[in-house]
Structures are given as structure tokens and as C-alpha cells.
Write an enzyme that holds these catalytic residues in place. Structure first.
Site, PDB file in Angstrom:
ATOM      1  N   GLY A   9      50.161  17.781  64.728  1.00 57.77           N
ATOM      2  CA  GLY A   9      51.490  18.203  64.298  1.00 57.77           C
ATOM      3  C   GLY A   9      51.471  19.606  63.714  1.00 57.77           C
ATOM      4  CG  ASN A  10      47.743  21.074  62.328  1.00 60.85           C
ATOM      5  OD1 ASN A  10      47.465  19.947  62.715  1.00 60.85           O
ATOM      6  ND2 ASN A  10      47.003  22.119  62.604  1.00 60.85           N
ATOM      7  CE  LYS A 127      52.626   6.723  61.148  1.00 64.71           C
ATOM      8  NZ  LYS A 127      51.456   7.476  60.782  1.00 64.71           N
ATOM      9  CE  LYS A 211      47.945  14.282  67.316  1.00 64.19           C
ATOM     10  NZ  LYS A 211      46.632  14.808  66.897  1.00 64.19           N
ATOM     11  CE  LYS A 273      43.705  14.431  62.992  1.00 63.01           C
ATOM     12  NZ  LYS A 273      44.872  14.158  63.833  1.00 63.01           N
TER      13      LYS A 273
HETATM   14  P1  ADP Z   1      47.219  16.249  62.635  1.00 66.29           P
HETATM   15  O1  ADP Z   1      48.577  16.601  62.109  1.00 66.29           O
HETATM   16  O2  ADP Z   1      46.487  17.388  63.233  1.00 66.29           O
HETATM   17  O3  ADP Z   1      47.201  15.023  63.487  1.00 66.29           O
HETATM   18  P2  ADP Z   1      46.354  14.946  60.147  1.00 66.29           P
HETATM   19  O4  ADP Z   1      47.019  15.632  59.013  1.00 66.29           O
HETATM   20  O5  ADP Z   1      46.855  13.622  60.561  1.00 66.29           O
HETATM   21  O6  ADP Z   1      46.302  15.943  61.366  1.00 66.29           O
HETATM   22  O7  ADP Z   1      44.776  14.815  59.870  1.00 66.29           O
HETATM   23  C1  ADP Z   1      44.020  15.933  59.459  1.00 66.29           C
HETATM   24  C2  ADP Z   1      43.777  15.819  57.960  1.00 66.29           C
HETATM   25  O8  ADP Z   1      42.898  14.736  57.687  1.00 66.29           O
HETATM   26  C3  ADP Z   1      43.087  16.973  57.310  1.00 66.29           C
HETATM   27  O9  ADP Z   1      43.991  18.006  56.988  1.00 66.29           O
HETATM   28  C4  ADP Z   1      42.457  16.333  56.066  1.00 66.29           C
HETATM   29  O10 ADP Z   1      43.261  16.571  54.929  1.00 66.29           O
HETATM   30  C5  ADP Z   1      42.491  14.834  56.332  1.00 66.29           C
HETATM   31  N1  ADP Z   1      41.223  14.127  56.169  1.00 66.29           N
HETATM   32  C6  ADP Z   1      41.117  12.876  55.672  1.00 66.29           C
HETATM   33  N2  ADP Z   1      39.860  12.453  55.662  1.00 66.29           N
HETATM   34  C7  ADP Z   1      39.100  13.456  56.191  1.00 66.29           C
HETATM   35  C8  ADP Z   1      37.709  13.612  56.450  1.00 66.29           C
HETATM   36  N3  ADP Z   1      36.818  12.641  56.166  1.00 66.29           N
HETATM   37  N4  ADP Z   1      37.296  14.769  57.010  1.00 66.29           N
HETATM   38  C9  ADP Z   1      38.171  15.750  57.306  1.00 66.29           C
HETATM   39  N5  ADP Z   1      39.509  15.660  57.076  1.00 66.29           N
HETATM   40  C10 ADP Z   1      39.983  14.528  56.515  1.00 66.29           C
HETATM   41 MG    MG Z   2      48.454  17.396  59.619  1.00 62.85          MG
END
Ligand code: ADP
Ligand code: MG
Length: 311
Positions: A9-10, A127, A211, A273
Site C-alpha cells: 500500500g505504501n 479483520k 494482498k 508477507k
Molecule cells: P505493505 O503496506 O507494504 O503491505 P505493511 O505495513 O503491511 O506493508 O507491512 C510492513 C511493515 O511491517 C513494516 O513497516 C514494519 O513496521 C512491520 N513489521 C512488523 N514486524 C516486522 C518484522 N519482524 N520485520 C520487519 N517489519 C516488520
Molecule cells: Mg504499510
């Protein structure tokens, strides 16, 4: 080599989370510059993307207008954001391709993903989505059939099912476009959650698919060699946020599964992820990478990011 790139999303908002149209267009420009570089190097790319902030914005419009025009269901929000983001990504990619002197056509597919009507999420939605609302405003939406929960001091919040994606229903169209040479944007937001009724008809359902799990499924469907999950951190990190934090480089899939079982990756963010990367490699993919947008091109061949490999 074929790469499935999943943009977080970012990748479609400003770094501070704002999602004005100009923020989304600028962010898409950054991501698509990297994609153009890959295409110039003869790497095939299929693109998918998140839609959390965009669906969040549509939900606010639904809420504010609920007394005047009927709110549209969540699957409609998914379809709308797939189309809008696909359009923004195609414009950005074509501009970047022109700069690189590469001639390729782009296409976006509104994509449905099959979910099981018996998925546990539908009886116990978990959710949380959208913003908090006061009880009286939430009540209007409950009248429209939505599920809202009292979350105490912060107010009420909508909860929906997040079912497991079972099959990309429009996979044949994705494959045909890829084979015809299009750079395809597909299955945005994990796919539009769709159930098959007993009589065989398909119906969108009020749910959101993760996603990253949708991306893993799409990657298998298009026979991608590499799955790249582009997010806002360069690595998955062990003991994240502690003084002993340790970024993960190359890791085998069973080792990563073991770390996940130890609880290193938050369930709403890094967890899916890691799960998606493991699923892809377990299903025969040669490599999955979790990294930030700045490292996408290095992720394919180099050793940037967290690289998940078979045992
Ligand atoms: P996107 O919007 O890209 O799908 P998310 O915000 O859902 O991303 O996930 C990415 C975030 O996950 C990072 O910004 C971080 O804050 C968080 N995060 C949580 N646990 C971890 C971890 N173990 N290692 C790295 N990031 C983590
Ligand atoms: Mg994010």
C-alpha cells in the site's frame, strides 16, 4: 525470467501515508521506474498491488454519504480500486518505459479470487477495517447490514472476513495477456473476494483478501520464477523493534517457517508477507524476496532484502 512484483500500500501513497491523487501518482512513478529498469534488462514482470489506504478512503465516502446514497459493498470497493490503481500504474509505467526507450504495452485486469463460502472468517469476522466511528454513526451502517464492534474508548470499528484465496478465477485472462506480451497489472488488493453458489454462479462477498497471499497464488498461476514483495522496510527482521533486532538476509524456507512459528513477524503486516514468500517457494518457486522499493531491481539477481530459498 519472470517476476511477480507485489507492491505494498505504501508504494501507492506518500511516505507519510497520505493518499491524495497526486501522492498516489508520484508513488506509482517511483515504483514503475524500477519496473521499467527490469523490463529493459529483459526480465518479465507481472504486477499486483495492495489497496488498503484506497479502500479506506472509499469507506469514508460510504459512511459520510450513507444517509443520501446507498453504500456500495466491499467487493465493489475492491473492484473500483483495482481499476483506479491499475490505470495509475499503467500511466506511470508507460511514461517510465518511454524514458528507457522500451516499447511494451500494458494492461490491467479486474480480477476475481475464489474464496470458500464456509471460510471461518464469514462466521467470525476478525479483520478490522476503516476508521473508528461514534455509536450512532456506526448504527446507520449496521442498518445497511454491516458488522461493527464496540472497541471501547476509540469508538466502533467495522470488522470483515479475511478469507483464504483459493483460486484466481480470471487466471486464464491474466495468462493470455502475459503470453501476448502485455505487462499486466492483476489481482490488486489480493483479488475481489468471490464465492461460487451451489448453482455455479459467482458472487462478490463483503470481505478483504490479504494482498500478499493473493500475490503468492498469482505468482504460481503465471509460473513466476521469483516473487518480490515490495514494502516499506528493506528486510524482514528478527526481534523487530528490540535492541537485538537482526535483519534477515538469505534464509531457507524451513528456517523462515521456524522463525515465524517463534512469533517474529506481526500478524497484520510482516506475517502474511513471510507466509506468502514461504508458500511460493514451497510450491516450487526458486526465490522469494521481501524488500523495499529502492531495492527491487537488486532483489532479482543480487542479494538485497530477505531472500527466501528452497531448503
Ligand atoms: P505493505 O503496506 O507494504 O503491505 P505493511 O505495513 O503491511 O506493508 O507491512 C510492513 C511493515 O511491517 C513494516 O513497516 C514494519 O513496521 C512491520 N513489521 C512488523 N514486524 C516486522 C518484522 N519482524 N520485520 C520487519 N517489519 C516488520
Ligand atoms: Mg504499510
Amino acid at each position: 525470467m519472470r517476476v511477480l512484483l507485489a507492491l505494498g500500500g505504501n508504494a501507492m501513497t506518500n511516505a507519510d501515508g497520505r493518499a491524495r491523487p497526486e501522492d498516489q501518482i508520484a508513488a506509482a512513478g517511483v515504483a514503475m521506474a524500477a519496473v521499467a529498469e527490469l523490463l529493459e534488462a529483459d526480465v518479465e514482470v507481472v504486477i499486483t498491488h495492495g489497496n488498503g489506504p484506497q479502500v479506506g478512503n472509499l469507506l469514508v465516502k460510504n459512511e459520510l454519504a450513507a444517509g443520501v446514497v446507498p453504500p456500495v459493498p466491499l467487493d465493489w470497493c475492491g473492484a473500483q480500486t483495482q481499476a483506479t490503481l491499475g490505470f495509475v500504474l499503467m500511466n506511470a509505467l508507460e511514461a517510465a518505459l518511454t524514458e528507457h526507450g522500451v516499447e511494451r504495452r500494458t494492461a490491467t485486469l479486474v480480477t476475481r479470487a475464489l474464496v470458500d463460502a464456509d471460510d471461518a472468517g464469514f462466521t467470525h469476522p476478525t479483520k478490522p477495517i476503516g476508521r473508528f466511528l461514534p455509536a450512532d454513526e456506526a448504527a446507520v451502517l449496521v442498518e445497511h447490514g454491516e458488522t461493527w464492534e464496540d472497541r471501547g474508548e476509540k469508538g466502533w470499528r467495522r470488522v470483515v472476513a479475511s478469507p483464504e484465496p483459493v483460486e484466481i478465477l480470471d487466471a486464464p485472462a491474466v495468462q493470455a495477456l502475459v503470453e501476448a506480451g502485455f505487462v499486466v497489472v492483476a489481482n490488486g488488493g489480493g483479488g475481489i473476494p468471490t464465492v461460487r453458489a451451489a448453482d455455479g454462479t459467482l458472487h462478490g462477498v463483503e470481505a478483504v483478501i490479504d494482498k500478499d497471499l493473493g500475490a503468492a497464488l498469482l505468482a504460481g498461476t503465471v509460473a513466476a520464477d521469483v516473487l518480490v514483495i515490495g514494502t516499506d522496510v528493506p528486510h524482514a527482521v528478527l526481534r523487530y523493534g528490540t535492541p537485538d533486532a537482526e535483519p534477515l538476509g538469505t534464509v531457507t524456507v524451513s528456517q523462515l517457517r521456524a522463525y515465524a512459528a517463534e512469533g517474529h513477524f506481526a500478524s497484520g503486516s510482516m506475517g502474511p508477507k513471510v507466509d506468502a514468500a514461504c508458500r511460493f517457494v514451497e510450491a516450487g518457486g526458486s526465490r522469494a524476496v521481501i524488500t523495499d522499493l529502492g531495492h527491487i531491481t537488486h532483489a532479482i539477481t543480487g542479494d538485497a532484502g530477505t531472500v527466501v530459498v528452497p531448503d
